[in-house]
Design an enzyme around this catalytic site. Structure first.
Site, PDB file in Angstrom:
ATOM      1  N   ASN A 164       0.828  -1.211   0.000  1.00  0.00           N
ATOM      2  CA  ASN A 164       0.000   0.000   0.000  1.00  0.00           C
ATOM      3  C   ASN A 164       0.862   1.261   0.000  1.00  0.00           C
ATOM      4  OD1 ASN A 164      -2.261  -1.623   0.154  1.00  0.00           O
ATOM      5  ND2 ASN A 164      -2.652  -1.220   2.323  1.00  0.00           N
ATOM      6  N   ASP A 217      -1.486   4.109   5.615  1.00  0.00           N
ATOM      7  CA  ASP A 217      -0.455   3.789   4.633  1.00  0.00           C
ATOM      8  C   ASP A 217      -0.287   4.925   3.638  1.00  0.00           C
ATOM      9  OD1 ASP A 217      -0.035   1.286   5.783  1.00  0.00           O
ATOM     10  OD2 ASP A 217      -1.604   0.355   4.566  1.00  0.00           O
TER      11      ASP A 217
END
Length: 307
Positions: free
Chosen positions: A45, A259
């Site tokens: 991510n 993320d």
């Protein structure tokens, strides 16, 4: 603007996302609304977040020699992430994350698979890639000895590092001291503060997080960036707290927001921006990411963040 070069050492998972009206109670069976198979993993991510913003990104990690692994690599490459340093392991499944998504929240169960077999030796094979980076991003969904190996390689080469300490785990001091930036959320930071030696001042209340940041920085010598969801993110500058507020958005899926923030923060720092400029950019990017479904699909482009 120079194109930043970022190395990400971390996990690659296929997210199995089940949507439901609500969370089941203990022992209860409910009917879900849908299931989606979505590329994820905190490492992947963050790599996609950086690449979508325009960085050159090298992903370092492992997948299984299976269809999930092929899907993961194809998705990373589609998003512009270099996968030459991702190992494919035989007789090992690709890691998965089982996510129950409701309108209010998410809960996640991770099966590490190949991520659990990322060794210091595997990281060492990509040492030159780390040394050539402007910044290294690491998280905690792979074994700690591999995380520490990556941080040591970066430190020896003068490469700055961002340690996103999630999911929260007990971390040795020697690993913590290798990080330049430490980016827990509020729940994670409450966990980590308990590890500060007993002769330190204990936290008195949630509002005491400013003292916690200063105390932590004194022990481990790095900058703590406290991610605070809708409240944005906070850090200390010259002894005073600075909070970057988050814009108000209509959230669709919060999976991957942290993320995105870490990836965008790394992008800014690798681009030579100040911490404040980098974090303002990162908070805005993370806020935009929650307006779309799917961790990687929600990662914004540079032009979207800079509107």
């Amino acid at each position: 603007m120079k194109r930043p070069r970022i190395a990400v050492v971390g996990s690659l998972n296929l997210d199995l996302v089940v949507s439901a009206e609500r969370m089941p109670q203990a022992g209860e069976t409910i009917t879900g609304e849908s299931i989606h198979y979505i590329p994820g993993g905190k490492g992947a991510n963050q790599a996609v977040a950086c690449a979508r913003l325009g960085a050159h990104v090298d992903m370092i990690g492992a997948v299984g020699d299976d269809s999930f692994g092929s899907s993961m690599l194809a998705e990373l490459e589609k998003n512009g992430v270099s996968t030459g340093t991702v190992s494919r392991l035989t007789n090992t499944p690709t890691g998965i994350a089982s996510i129950l998504h409701t309108r209010q929240d998410n809960c996640i169960v991770i099966v590490p698979g190949a991520n659990g077999k990322v060794t210091p030796g595997l990281v060492e094979q990509a040492a030159e890639t780390i040394r050539q980076a402007d910044i290294l991003l690491v998280q905690l969904e792979i074994p700690l000895d591999a995380v520490e190996a990556a941080l040591r390689i970066a430190r020896s080469a003068g490469v700055r590092t961002v340690l996103n300490p999630a999911p929260a785990r007990n971390l040795p001091a020697e690993l913590l001291e290798l990080a330049d930036y430490f980016t827990p959320n509020e729940t994670e930071f409450a966990f980590y503060r308990e590890s500060i030696p007993a002769n330190s001042t204990p936290p008195e209340a949630e509002a005491d997080w400013q003292n916690g940041l200063a105390e932590w920085a004194r022990h481990y010598g790095h900058t703590v960036i406290l991610t605070r969801g809708r409240e944005g993110a906070s850090y200390l500058q010259d002894g005073s707290s600075v909070t970057i507020p988050a814009p108000i958005v209509q959230a669709v899926d919060t999976t991957g927001a942290g993320d995105c923030l870490n990836g965008a923060l790394g992008f800014g720092l690798a681009s030579g921006w100040s911490l404040e400029q980098s974090l303002r950019f990162a908070v805005r990017a993370a806020s935009l990411s929650v307006t779309k479904f799917g961790a990687q699909a929600g990662m914004p482009t540079f032009s979207e963040v800079n509107l």
